[in-house]
Motif scaffolding. Structure first.
Motif, PDB file in Angstrom:
ATOM      1  N   ARG A 267      -3.580  -4.707  13.964  1.00  0.00           N
ATOM      2  CA  ARG A 267      -3.450  -3.274  14.209  1.00  0.00           C
ATOM      3  C   ARG A 267      -2.015  -2.989  14.658  1.00  0.00           C
ATOM      4  O   ARG A 267      -1.435  -3.782  15.404  1.00  0.00           O
ATOM      5  N   PRO A 268      -1.374  -1.887  14.211  1.00  0.00           N
ATOM      6  CA  PRO A 268      -1.895  -0.791  13.385  1.00  0.00           C
ATOM      7  C   PRO A 268      -1.529  -0.917  11.900  1.00  0.00           C
ATOM      8  O   PRO A 268      -1.431   0.097  11.206  1.00  0.00           O
ATOM      9  N   ASP A 269      -1.319  -2.128  11.384  1.00  0.00           N
ATOM     10  CA  ASP A 269      -1.025  -2.274   9.952  1.00  0.00           C
ATOM     11  C   ASP A 269      -2.147  -1.716   9.089  1.00  0.00           C
ATOM     12  O   ASP A 269      -1.910  -1.272   7.964  1.00  0.00           O
ATOM     13  N   ASP A 270      -3.379  -1.743   9.595  1.00  0.00           N
ATOM     14  CA  ASP A 270      -4.490  -1.203   8.808  1.00  0.00           C
ATOM     15  C   ASP A 270      -4.288   0.276   8.499  1.00  0.00           C
ATOM     16  O   ASP A 270      -4.526   0.741   7.381  1.00  0.00           O
ATOM     17  N   ALA A 271      -3.801   1.028   9.505  1.00  0.00           N
ATOM     18  CA  ALA A 271      -3.559   2.463   9.295  1.00  0.00           C
ATOM     19  C   ALA A 271      -2.353   2.685   8.401  1.00  0.00           C
ATOM     20  O   ALA A 271      -2.350   3.575   7.540  1.00  0.00           O
ATOM     21  N   ILE A 272      -1.323   1.887   8.589  1.00  0.00           N
ATOM     22  CA  ILE A 272      -0.106   2.036   7.781  1.00  0.00           C
ATOM     23  C   ILE A 272      -0.416   1.791   6.310  1.00  0.00           C
ATOM     24  O   ILE A 272       0.072   2.500   5.418  1.00  0.00           O
TER      25      ILE A 272
ATOM     26  N   VAL B 282       5.483 -18.328 -11.054  1.00  0.00           N
ATOM     27  CA  VAL B 282       4.062 -18.056 -11.208  1.00  0.00           C
ATOM     28  C   VAL B 282       3.710 -16.973 -10.200  1.00  0.00           C
ATOM     29  O   VAL B 282       4.046 -17.083  -9.016  1.00  0.00           O
ATOM     30  N   SER B 283       3.054 -15.910 -10.657  1.00  0.00           N
ATOM     31  CA  SER B 283       2.707 -14.813  -9.757  1.00  0.00           C
ATOM     32  C   SER B 283       1.386 -14.196 -10.174  1.00  0.00           C
ATOM     33  O   SER B 283       1.089 -14.082 -11.366  1.00  0.00           O
ATOM     34  N   VAL B 284       0.587 -13.812  -9.178  1.00  0.00           N
ATOM     35  CA  VAL B 284      -0.706 -13.173  -9.413  1.00  0.00           C
ATOM     36  C   VAL B 284      -0.744 -11.880  -8.613  1.00  0.00           C
ATOM     37  O   VAL B 284      -0.445 -11.878  -7.410  1.00  0.00           O
ATOM     38  N   HIS B 285      -1.098 -10.772  -9.276  1.00  0.00           N
ATOM     39  CA  HIS B 285      -1.245  -9.479  -8.614  1.00  0.00           C
ATOM     40  C   HIS B 285      -2.717  -9.081  -8.632  1.00  0.00           C
ATOM     41  O   HIS B 285      -3.342  -9.037  -9.699  1.00  0.00           O
ATOM     42  N   LEU B 286      -3.264  -8.803  -7.455  1.00  0.00           N
ATOM     43  CA  LEU B 286      -4.653  -8.365  -7.320  1.00  0.00           C
ATOM     44  C   LEU B 286      -4.662  -6.949  -6.761  1.00  0.00           C
ATOM     45  O   LEU B 286      -4.061  -6.694  -5.705  1.00  0.00           O
ATOM     46  N   SER B 287      -5.329  -6.027  -7.439  1.00  0.00           N
ATOM     47  CA  SER B 287      -5.367  -4.636  -6.994  1.00  0.00           C
ATOM     48  C   SER B 287      -6.800  -4.174  -6.806  1.00  0.00           C
ATOM     49  O   SER B 287      -7.691  -4.523  -7.583  1.00  0.00           O
TER      50      SER B 287
ATOM     51  N   GLY C  46       0.823  -1.193   0.000  1.00  0.00           N
ATOM     52  CA  GLY C  46       0.000   0.000   0.000  1.00  0.00           C
ATOM     53  C   GLY C  46       0.863   1.250   0.000  1.00  0.00           C
ATOM     54  O   GLY C  46       2.098   1.181  -0.022  1.00  0.00           O
ATOM     55  N   THR C  47       0.203   2.389   0.035  1.00  0.00           N
ATOM     56  CA  THR C  47       0.895   3.670   0.083  1.00  0.00           C
ATOM     57  C   THR C  47       0.545   4.362   1.384  1.00  0.00           C
ATOM     58  O   THR C  47      -0.620   4.713   1.614  1.00  0.00           O
ATOM     59  N   GLY C  48       1.550   4.540   2.231  1.00  0.00           N
ATOM     60  CA  GLY C  48       1.349   5.208   3.498  1.00  0.00           C
ATOM     61  C   GLY C  48       1.861   6.639   3.459  1.00  0.00           C
ATOM     62  O   GLY C  48       2.269   7.142   2.407  1.00  0.00           O
ATOM     63  N   GLU C  49       1.848   7.276   4.606  1.00  0.00           N
ATOM     64  CA  GLU C  49       2.301   8.663   4.675  1.00  0.00           C
ATOM     65  C   GLU C  49       3.759   8.798   4.277  1.00  0.00           C
ATOM     66  O   GLU C  49       4.168   9.832   3.741  1.00  0.00           O
ATOM     67  N   ALA C  50       4.547   7.771   4.529  1.00  0.00           N
ATOM     68  CA  ALA C  50       5.980   7.832   4.213  1.00  0.00           C
ATOM     69  C   ALA C  50       6.309   7.221   2.855  1.00  0.00           C
ATOM     70  O   ALA C  50       7.477   7.081   2.498  1.00  0.00           O
ATOM     71  N   GLY C  51       5.280   6.819   2.113  1.00  0.00           N
ATOM     72  CA  GLY C  51       5.520   6.197   0.809  1.00  0.00           C
ATOM     73  C   GLY C  51       5.039   4.759   0.782  1.00  0.00           C
ATOM     74  O   GLY C  51       4.105   4.390   1.504  1.00  0.00           O
ATOM     75  N   LEU C  52       5.677   3.943  -0.034  1.00  0.00           N
ATOM     76  CA  LEU C  52       5.269   2.553  -0.166  1.00  0.00           C
ATOM     77  C   LEU C  52       5.519   1.767   1.117  1.00  0.00           C
ATOM     78  O   LEU C  52       6.570   1.925   1.761  1.00  0.00           O
ATOM     79  N   VAL C  53       4.574   0.911   1.462  1.00  0.00           N
ATOM     80  CA  VAL C  53       4.704   0.039   2.632  1.00  0.00           C
ATOM     81  C   VAL C  53       4.233  -1.352   2.242  1.00  0.00           C
ATOM     82  O   VAL C  53       3.418  -1.523   1.326  1.00  0.00           O
ATOM     83  N   ALA C  54       4.733  -2.364   2.923  1.00  0.00           N
ATOM     84  CA  ALA C  54       4.353  -3.753   2.627  1.00  0.00           C
ATOM     85  C   ALA C  54       4.199  -4.531   3.925  1.00  0.00           C
ATOM     86  O   ALA C  54       4.949  -4.326   4.890  1.00  0.00           O
ATOM     87  N   SER C  55       3.210  -5.418   3.933  1.00  0.00           N
ATOM     88  CA  SER C  55       2.997  -6.329   5.059  1.00  0.00           C
ATOM     89  C   SER C  55       2.750  -7.718   4.491  1.00  0.00           C
ATOM     90  O   SER C  55       2.474  -7.880   3.305  1.00  0.00           O
ATOM     91  N   HIS C  56       2.824  -8.729   5.345  1.00  0.00           N
ATOM     92  CA  HIS C  56       2.716 -10.121   4.900  1.00  0.00           C
ATOM     93  C   HIS C  56       1.701 -10.853   5.775  1.00  0.00           C
ATOM     94  O   HIS C  56       1.850 -10.907   6.996  1.00  0.00           O
ATOM     95  N   TYR C  57       0.685 -11.406   5.113  1.00  0.00           N
ATOM     96  CA  TYR C  57      -0.383 -12.092   5.825  1.00  0.00           C
ATOM     97  C   TYR C  57      -0.926 -13.235   4.967  1.00  0.00           C
ATOM     98  O   TYR C  57      -0.687 -13.282   3.756  1.00  0.00           O
TER      99      TYR C  57
ATOM    100  N   GLU D 140      -9.213   2.680   2.504  1.00  0.00           N
ATOM    101  CA  GLU D 140      -9.199   4.062   2.022  1.00  0.00           C
ATOM    102  C   GLU D 140      -8.443   4.211   0.711  1.00  0.00           C
ATOM    103  O   GLU D 140      -8.781   5.075  -0.105  1.00  0.00           O
ATOM    104  N   ARG D 141      -7.408   3.385   0.523  1.00  0.00           N
ATOM    105  CA  ARG D 141      -6.560   3.511  -0.659  1.00  0.00           C
ATOM    106  C   ARG D 141      -6.409   2.150  -1.329  1.00  0.00           C
ATOM    107  O   ARG D 141      -6.698   1.110  -0.742  1.00  0.00           O
ATOM    108  N   GLU D 142      -5.936   2.197  -2.562  1.00  0.00           N
ATOM    109  CA  GLU D 142      -5.748   0.965  -3.324  1.00  0.00           C
ATOM    110  C   GLU D 142      -4.696   0.084  -2.658  1.00  0.00           C
ATOM    111  O   GLU D 142      -3.680   0.574  -2.163  1.00  0.00           O
TER     112      GLU D 142
END
Length: 217
Positions: free
Chosen positions: A59-64, A100-105, A29-40, A69-71
């Motif tokens: 939490r607080p990965d949802d806010a990050i 093999v890779s799949v991107h969902l946006s 995603g895109t956070g206040e500091a730029g691109l961010v990534a999490s793994h779940y 709110e954003r793509e």
């Protein structure tokens, strides 16, 4: 992801299979500091037959991530591995990586607590099911208060992608004999940088290609 028509994946059933087989994903995603990534871990939505997925973040990965709110970009990484040019025989060749890779946006929907709880329950059941004595989320010593506190520490989401980019690069541009050799080397463990499932994924892709060729001849 740069696309090549020869490697593109578009069949929804195959995309669902890849997502189902590879539930540990990267959320970008895109956070206040730029691109961010999490793994779940995620699951296909059990009430849909498309590419909708459900999951949760802590939490607080949802806010990050700006969840809801954003793509959000979800990267599903399937089997992959290094392919040595020595496996091509005497032909001029360079090293490559099969994958093999799949991107969902899309912009995810935030789940209400009760639905999030059901998704958490499904996740636990999915991954516990392979154990001899599976332990569900509600199994003792877990009690309802404990599980409810756990849910409040997470944010569930549903993502119906508005854009899908999928690629299956598995030596489709090589001759059958070269492909067979690569599969043989992969399954023999000739490279330490190969997912052991890659051989089966290559067989699946090339059987489909060979069937298509036979049907058109």
């Amino acid at each position: 992801m740069r696309q090549n028509p020869s490697f593109a994946m578009t069949d929804v059933a195959e995309l669902r299979r890849v997502i189902d087989d590879n539930p540990w994903v990267t959320l970008v995603g895109t956070g206040e500091a730029g691109l961010v990534a999490s793994h779940y871990a995620v699951l296909l939505d059990g009430d849909r037959d498309d590419l909708t997925i459900v999951g949760h973040v802590g939490r607080p990965d949802d806010a990050i991530l700006g969840l809801g709110e954003r793509e959000l970009l979800v990267v599903v990484q399937g089997p992959h591995g290094y392919v040595s040019p020595s496996w091509y025989g005497d032909a001029a060749a360079v090293p490559t990586w099969n994958f093999v890779s799949v991107h969902l946006s899309g912009v995810p929907e935030i789940l209400e607590p009760e639905e999030n709880l059901r998704v958490l329950d499904r996740l636990v059941d999915r991954f516990e099911s392979s154990f001899a004595q599976p332990r569900g989320m509600w199994s003792p010593p877990n009690d309802e208060d404990f599980v409810r506190r756990l849910e409040r520490g997470t944010v569930g989401f549903r993502l119906t992608p508005t854009r899908v980019d999928a690629k299956r690069k598995l030596s489709q541009n090589r001759t059958d004999d070269v492909v067979d050799t690569i599969i043989e080397r992969v399954e023999a463990g000739a490279s330490p940088y190969v997912d052991p499932r890659l051989g089966a994924e290559m067989r699946r892709a090339h059987e489909a290609l060979r069937s298509a060729r036979r049907a058109s001849s």
